[in-house]
Design a protein around this motif. Sequence first.
Motif, short mmCIF file in Angstrom:
data_model
loop_
_atom_site.label_atom_id
_atom_site.label_comp_id
_atom_site.label_asym_id
_atom_site.label_seq_id
_atom_site.Cartn_x
_atom_site.Cartn_y
_atom_site.Cartn_z
N GLY A 1 2.66 66.30 66.83
CA GLY A 1 1.79 65.85 65.74
C GLY A 1 0.94 64.66 66.15
N THR A 2 1.54 63.74 66.88
CA THR A 2 0.79 62.56 67.34
C THR A 2 -0.30 62.97 68.32
OG1 THR A 2 2.72 61.15 67.03
CG2 THR A 2 0.98 60.33 68.50
N ALA A 3 0.03 63.83 69.26
CA ALA A 3 -0.97 64.27 70.25
C ALA A 3 -2.12 65.02 69.58
CB ALA A 3 -0.30 65.15 71.30
N ILE A 4 -1.79 65.96 68.70
CA ILE A 4 -2.83 66.75 68.03
C ILE A 4 -3.66 65.87 67.11
CG2 ILE A 4 -3.21 68.63 66.39
CD1 ILE A 4 -0.69 69.97 67.60
N LYS A 5 -3.02 64.90 66.48
CA LYS A 5 -3.73 63.99 65.57
C LYS A 5 -4.86 63.25 66.27
CE LYS A 5 -2.72 59.51 63.86
NZ LYS A 5 -1.74 58.52 63.51
N LEU B 1 -7.55 66.60 68.41
CA LEU B 1 -8.42 67.50 67.65
C LEU B 1 -9.56 66.78 66.92
CD1 LEU B 1 -8.77 70.50 67.02
CD2 LEU B 1 -7.29 70.17 65.04
N PRO B 2 -9.28 65.75 66.12
CA PRO B 2 -10.39 65.05 65.48
C PRO B 2 -11.31 64.36 66.50
CG PRO B 2 -8.37 64.56 64.32
CD PRO B 2 -8.00 65.29 65.59
N GLY B 3 -10.73 63.83 67.57
CA GLY B 3 -11.54 63.18 68.60
C GLY B 3 -12.50 64.15 69.27
N ARG B 4 -12.03 65.34 69.54
CA ARG B 4 -12.89 66.36 70.13
C ARG B 4 -14.03 66.73 69.18
NH1 ARG B 4 -10.19 71.86 70.72
NH2 ARG B 4 -11.07 72.05 68.66
N ASN B 5 -13.72 66.86 67.90
CA ASN B 5 -14.75 67.17 66.92
C ASN B 5 -15.79 66.05 66.81
OD1 ASN B 5 -13.43 69.55 66.39
ND2 ASN B 5 -12.52 68.86 64.47
N LEU B 6 -15.33 64.80 66.91
CA LEU B 6 -16.27 63.68 66.84
C LEU B 6 -17.17 63.62 68.07
CD1 LEU B 6 -14.13 60.82 65.30
CD2 LEU B 6 -16.13 61.91 64.32
N LYS B 7 -16.59 63.87 69.22
CA LYS B 7 -17.42 63.89 70.44
C LYS B 7 -18.49 64.97 70.35
CE LYS B 7 -14.43 61.84 73.88
NZ LYS B 7 -14.96 60.53 73.77
N ARG B 8 -18.11 66.13 69.82
CA ARG B 8 -19.05 67.22 69.65
C ARG B 8 -20.18 66.85 68.69
NH1 ARG B 8 -15.87 72.10 67.89
NH2 ARG B 8 -14.50 71.76 69.63
N SER B 9 -19.86 66.08 67.66
CA SER B 9 -20.88 65.71 66.67
C SER B 9 -21.72 64.52 67.12
CB SER B 9 -20.22 65.41 65.32
OG SER B 9 -19.47 64.23 65.40
N GLY B 10 -21.29 63.83 68.18
CA GLY B 10 -22.08 62.72 68.72
C GLY B 10 -21.80 61.37 68.11
N LEU C 1 -8.90 64.86 58.68
CA LEU C 1 -8.16 65.85 59.47
C LEU C 1 -6.97 65.20 60.17
CD1 LEU C 1 -7.87 68.71 60.62
CD2 LEU C 1 -9.49 68.04 62.42
N ALA C 2 -7.16 64.01 60.71
CA ALA C 2 -6.07 63.30 61.38
C ALA C 2 -4.94 63.00 60.40
CB ALA C 2 -6.59 62.01 62.01
N VAL C 3 -5.28 62.59 59.19
CA VAL C 3 -4.25 62.31 58.17
C VAL C 3 -3.52 63.60 57.80
CG1 VAL C 3 -3.89 61.59 55.77
CG2 VAL C 3 -5.37 60.25 57.27
N MET C 4 -4.26 64.70 57.65
CA MET C 4 -3.62 65.97 57.29
C MET C 4 -2.69 66.46 58.39
SD MET C 4 -4.45 66.52 54.26
CE MET C 4 -3.68 68.11 54.11
N ILE C 5 -3.09 66.31 59.64
CA ILE C 5 -2.23 66.72 60.76
C ILE C 5 -0.96 65.88 60.75
CG2 ILE C 5 -2.03 66.67 63.28
CD1 ILE C 5 -5.07 67.40 63.32
#
Length: 164
Positions: A65-69, A72-81, A141-145
């Motif tokens: 849970g910690t790793a995915i938290k 996943l959100p970090g990857r989405n943020l990098k994608r959005s710039g 998303l991080a909070v939900m994970i």
Amino acid sequence: MSDTAGLVTLLAGLAIVVGLLSMVLPGLPALPLCWGGVLIWALFGGAGPGRWLVLAVATVLALGGTAIKYMLPGRNLKRSGVPTRSLFAGALLGIVGFFVIPVVGLIIGFVLGIFLSELARLGDAGRAWPSTKYAVKAAGLAVMIELCAGLAIAATWMAGLFLA
């Protein structure tokens, strides 16, 4: 169950509940608290040998849970710039907001910090707002994970109470 085992079980359950609450009301390390409650129960609760399996599953859930938290959100943020600087500004203003306006100030400060940082970076409120929305969605998303992982730890522990 002895009085000591009952007290340890009660304290473990309390640690898990406080961990779950701290996911929604920040300030404490949520998943470590949930996992720590299971650890205390496994070490001192007087349950059967199945307690080690419960602790192993809780450990996998907490680490996963910690790793995915963070991934996943970090990857989405990098994608959005959205740059890390904007997230840092949001976190900083969120902490200030938490003390200025208890509880809700954290959210208001986080959003305001990201928006102001993106406004300074992009120079246009129309372009800064979409970046702010991406960052807020990523934080949600991080909070939900984390909440899902914490609830899975709690469910594992409760199953262990009856099965171990």
